[in-house]
Design an enzyme around this catalytic site. Structure first.
Site, PDB file in Angstrom:
ATOM      1  N   HIS A  31      32.756  50.138  57.455  1.00 39.79           N
ATOM      2  CA  HIS A  31      33.856  50.686  56.659  1.00 39.79           C
ATOM      3  C   HIS A  31      33.645  50.269  55.206  1.00 39.79           C
ATOM      4  O   HIS A  31      33.478  49.084  54.911  1.00 39.79           O
ATOM      5  CB  HIS A  31      35.188  50.151  57.185  1.00 39.79           C
ATOM      6  CG  HIS A  31      36.312  50.381  56.226  1.00 39.79           C
ATOM      7  ND1 HIS A  31      36.505  51.599  55.610  1.00 39.79           N
ATOM      8  CD2 HIS A  31      37.278  49.558  55.761  1.00 39.79           C
ATOM      9  CE1 HIS A  31      37.558  51.512  54.808  1.00 39.79           C
ATOM     10  NE2 HIS A  31      38.037  50.286  54.876  1.00 39.79           N
ATOM     11  N   CYS A  50      42.354  51.411  58.487  1.00 39.18           N
ATOM     12  CA  CYS A  50      40.932  51.676  58.197  1.00 39.18           C
ATOM     13  C   CYS A  50      40.033  51.402  59.396  1.00 39.18           C
ATOM     14  O   CYS A  50      38.878  51.829  59.414  1.00 39.18           O
ATOM     15  CB  CYS A  50      40.471  50.850  57.009  1.00 39.18           C
ATOM     16  SG  CYS A  50      41.422  51.191  55.525  1.00 39.18           S
ATOM     17  N   ASN A  68      37.067  54.252  49.107  1.00 38.01           N
ATOM     18  CA  ASN A  68      37.499  53.794  50.429  1.00 38.01           C
ATOM     19  C   ASN A  68      38.184  54.964  51.131  1.00 38.01           C
ATOM     20  O   ASN A  68      39.265  55.373  50.728  1.00 38.01           O
ATOM     21  CB  ASN A  68      38.451  52.609  50.233  1.00 38.01           C
ATOM     22  CG  ASN A  68      38.992  52.063  51.544  1.00 38.01           C
ATOM     23  OD1 ASN A  68      38.933  52.726  52.579  1.00 38.01           O
ATOM     24  ND2 ASN A  68      39.518  50.853  51.497  1.00 38.01           N
TER      25      ASN A  68
HETATM   26  O1  UT7 Z   1      40.488  48.907  53.734  1.00 33.19           O
HETATM   27  C1  UT7 Z   1      41.018  47.732  53.192  1.00 33.19           C
HETATM   28  C2  UT7 Z   1      41.547  48.111  51.836  1.00 33.19           C
HETATM   29  N1  UT7 Z   1      41.717  47.045  50.892  1.00 33.19           N
HETATM   30  C3  UT7 Z   1      40.704  46.424  50.255  1.00 33.19           C
HETATM   31  O2  UT7 Z   1      39.533  46.572  50.506  1.00 33.19           O
HETATM   32  C4  UT7 Z   1      41.117  45.506  49.150  1.00 33.19           C
HETATM   33  C5  UT7 Z   1      40.391  44.182  49.119  1.00 33.19           C
HETATM   34  N2  UT7 Z   1      40.649  43.545  47.829  1.00 33.19           N
HETATM   35  C6  UT7 Z   1      39.954  43.852  46.726  1.00 33.19           C
HETATM   36  O3  UT7 Z   1      39.009  44.619  46.798  1.00 33.19           O
HETATM   37  C7  UT7 Z   1      40.336  43.201  45.431  1.00 33.19           C
HETATM   38  O4  UT7 Z   1      41.342  42.244  45.666  1.00 33.19           O
HETATM   39  C8  UT7 Z   1      40.836  44.242  44.389  1.00 33.19           C
HETATM   40  C9  UT7 Z   1      39.658  45.077  43.934  1.00 33.19           C
HETATM   41  C10 UT7 Z   1      41.923  45.119  44.955  1.00 33.19           C
HETATM   42  C11 UT7 Z   1      41.376  43.507  43.163  1.00 33.19           C
HETATM   43  O5  UT7 Z   1      40.399  42.626  42.639  1.00 33.19           O
HETATM   44  P1  UT7 Z   1      40.792  41.104  42.317  1.00 33.19           P
HETATM   45  O6  UT7 Z   1      39.595  40.455  41.778  1.00 33.19           O
HETATM   46  O7  UT7 Z   1      41.398  40.501  43.555  1.00 33.19           O
HETATM   47  O8  UT7 Z   1      41.849  41.289  41.165  1.00 33.19           O
HETATM   48  P2  UT7 Z   1      43.355  40.767  41.069  1.00 33.19           P
HETATM   49  O9  UT7 Z   1      44.247  41.549  41.974  1.00 33.19           O
HETATM   50  O10 UT7 Z   1      43.383  39.289  41.191  1.00 33.19           O
HETATM   51  O11 UT7 Z   1      43.675  41.169  39.592  1.00 33.19           O
HETATM   52  C12 UT7 Z   1      42.918  40.641  38.477  1.00 33.19           C
HETATM   53  C13 UT7 Z   1      43.416  41.290  37.204  1.00 33.19           C
HETATM   54  C14 UT7 Z   1      44.933  41.285  37.096  1.00 33.19           C
HETATM   55  O12 UT7 Z   1      45.263  41.072  35.737  1.00 33.19           O
HETATM   56  P3  UT7 Z   1      45.702  39.615  35.191  1.00 33.19           P
HETATM   57  O13 UT7 Z   1      46.902  39.257  35.997  1.00 33.19           O
HETATM   58  O14 UT7 Z   1      44.532  38.730  35.455  1.00 33.19           O
HETATM   59  O15 UT7 Z   1      45.965  39.875  33.745  1.00 33.19           O
HETATM   60  C15 UT7 Z   1      45.345  42.679  37.486  1.00 33.19           C
HETATM   61  O16 UT7 Z   1      46.563  43.069  36.924  1.00 33.19           O
HETATM   62  O17 UT7 Z   1      43.059  42.686  37.182  1.00 33.19           O
HETATM   63  C16 UT7 Z   1      44.212  43.498  36.944  1.00 33.19           C
HETATM   64  N3  UT7 Z   1      44.037  44.766  37.627  1.00 33.19           N
HETATM   65  C17 UT7 Z   1      43.407  45.818  37.054  1.00 33.19           C
HETATM   66  N4  UT7 Z   1      42.844  45.976  35.854  1.00 33.19           N
HETATM   67  C18 UT7 Z   1      42.266  47.154  35.592  1.00 33.19           C
HETATM   68  C19 UT7 Z   1      44.420  45.126  38.885  1.00 33.19           C
HETATM   69  N5  UT7 Z   1      44.043  46.395  39.149  1.00 33.19           N
HETATM   70  C20 UT7 Z   1      43.423  46.848  38.027  1.00 33.19           C
HETATM   71  C21 UT7 Z   1      42.811  48.063  37.684  1.00 33.19           C
HETATM   72  N6  UT7 Z   1      42.252  48.164  36.458  1.00 33.19           N
HETATM   73  N7  UT7 Z   1      42.737  49.087  38.545  1.00 33.19           N
END
Ligand code: UT7
Length: 329
Positions: free
Chosen positions: A256, A115, A286
């Site tokens: 970005h 990115c 993104n």
């Molecule tokens: O260019 C660089 C690209 N990458 C990024 O910018 C990513 C940076 N990271 C983030 O933006 C965040 O970490 C995410 C948006 C990807 C995820 O948010 P989070 O608050 O870190 O969530 P998490 O991974 O800790 O997941 C929380 C919960 C999980 O469920 P449980 O285990 O608490 O029951 C996930 O399974 O959310 C669940 N989950 C979803 N639920 C609905 C993960 N993805 C999804 C989804 N829809 N798409």
């Protein structure tokens, strides 16, 4: 000292729009509009058409940037394309762009910094212009990430969209204006938090890679988030300090658009109001290396960028690779 100047910008967005609700209804992803919006700020994204390749999008964005710059493709000395989704493993996407737009005398290559690719490409172009090695350079960020996403992995597939952005750089002629500095950084010890583990020389494509779906992007979202907030603040301060400016002096932030929460956290730490940051993540998601040139082009075509404005650019991607740039418009 000779500086470079951005004299043309252009964008290409594929026609097809996929909303968060479409992700659930049409693609069967176990997610919701509310979850995606709350965690990322994304409302929809674009999807390239079947048969459309990265260089097609890049060429379309490039034509618009060249038209704005008033520069003919055959006068370009160089094309640098930031991409991790080239048309094929080699040759570079930039060579296909060259052939498509007719930039016959340009030296062409890609830069792999995920990115942060277009910022890396911008820094390379700037160095060539400063050193006198090139007079006009086409800088591209083009990414067809939806083809390397695992559409069964809701952690990643909801984040990305396809797009291309382009910038034309020439030597600056106005005293005190142009690209003031660029700052690139890499931490290879964090390569594992955002990568495609399979299909390269370390783990060539095989039935096992296919079985484990290792040909697709894998990401530790939490770790990426933490690193992004920390290093984007640091490299922004570095660019401002180097040129004797304070965060308060910034007129526009062109960042970005990985995640709205990341941008909010970075700007809060820098004490720059969010209103100064041009946002499009709600509309396009993104778009990886396309994000910075696309956002710059939108601001440019809206007439928001005035001569003398201070423009802070920043980006981070897999590597981890990140950087910043400061421009006196
Ligand atoms: O260019 C660089 C690209 N990458 C990024 O910018 C990513 C940076 N990271 C983030 O933006 C965040 O970490 C995410 C948006 C990807 C995820 O948010 P989070 O608050 O870190 O969530 P998490 O991974 O800790 O997941 C929380 C919960 C999980 O469920 P449980 O285990 O608490 O029951 C996930 O399974 O959310 C669940 N989950 C979803 N639920 C609905 C993960 N993805 C999804 C989804 N829809 N798409």
């Amino acid at each position: 000292m000779q500086r470079s100047r951005i004299v043309g910008t252009g964008t290409y967005l594929p026609e097809k729009v996929v909303t968060n609700d479409d992700m659930v209804k049409l693609y069967g992803i176990e997610t919701s509009d509310a979850w995606i919006r709350e965690r990322t700020g994304i409302g929809k994204r674009r999807l390239a058409a079947p048969g459309e390749a990265t260089s097609d999008m890049a060429a379309a964005a490039s034509r618009k940037a060249l038209e704005m710059a008033g520069i003919k493709p055959e006068d370009l000395d160089m094309i640098v394309c930031g991409t991790v989704t080239p048309d094929m493993p080699f040759p570079a996407a930039a060579v296909f762009v060259q052939a498509k737009i007719g930039a016959t005398k340009a030296a062409c290559f890609d830069v792999s910094a995920a990115c942060a690719g277009s910022l890396y490409a911008l820094a390379i172009a700037d160095s060539f212009i400063k050193s006198g090695g090139a007079r006009s350079v086409l800088v591209i960020g083009a990414e067809l990430l939806t083809r390397i996403m695992d559409w069964r992995d809701r952690n990643t597939c909801i984040l990305f969209g396809d797009a291309a952005g382009a910038m034309v750089l020439v030597a600056e002629t106005r005293e005190g204006h142009g690209l003031l500095s660029t700052h690139l950084h890499t931490d290879g010890t964090q390569a594992h938090i955002l990568n495609i583990p399979g299909g390269g020389s370390a783990k060539p494509f095989s039935p096992e890679v296919y079985e484990k779906r290792e040909q697709y992007v894998k990401m530790n979202g939490r770790e990426v988030y933490k690193t992004a907030v920390r290093v984007l603040e640091a490299c922004s301060r570095e660019a401002l300090d180097r040129n004797g400016y304070k965060p308060n002096d910034v007129t526009h932030v062109i960042a970005h658009q990985a995640n709205l929460r990341i941008l909010e956290a970075v700007l809060k730490r820098l004490e720059i109001p969010l209103e100064k940051c041009h946002l499009n993540i709600e509309e396009v998601g993104n778009t990886s290396s396309a994000s910075v040139p696309l956002t710059l082009d939108q601001a440019n075509r809206q007439g928001a960028l005035k001569p003398g404005d201070l423009v802070l650019m920043m980006a981070i991607g897999g590597g981890m690779a990140w950087g910043s740039a400061l421009v006196k418009w």
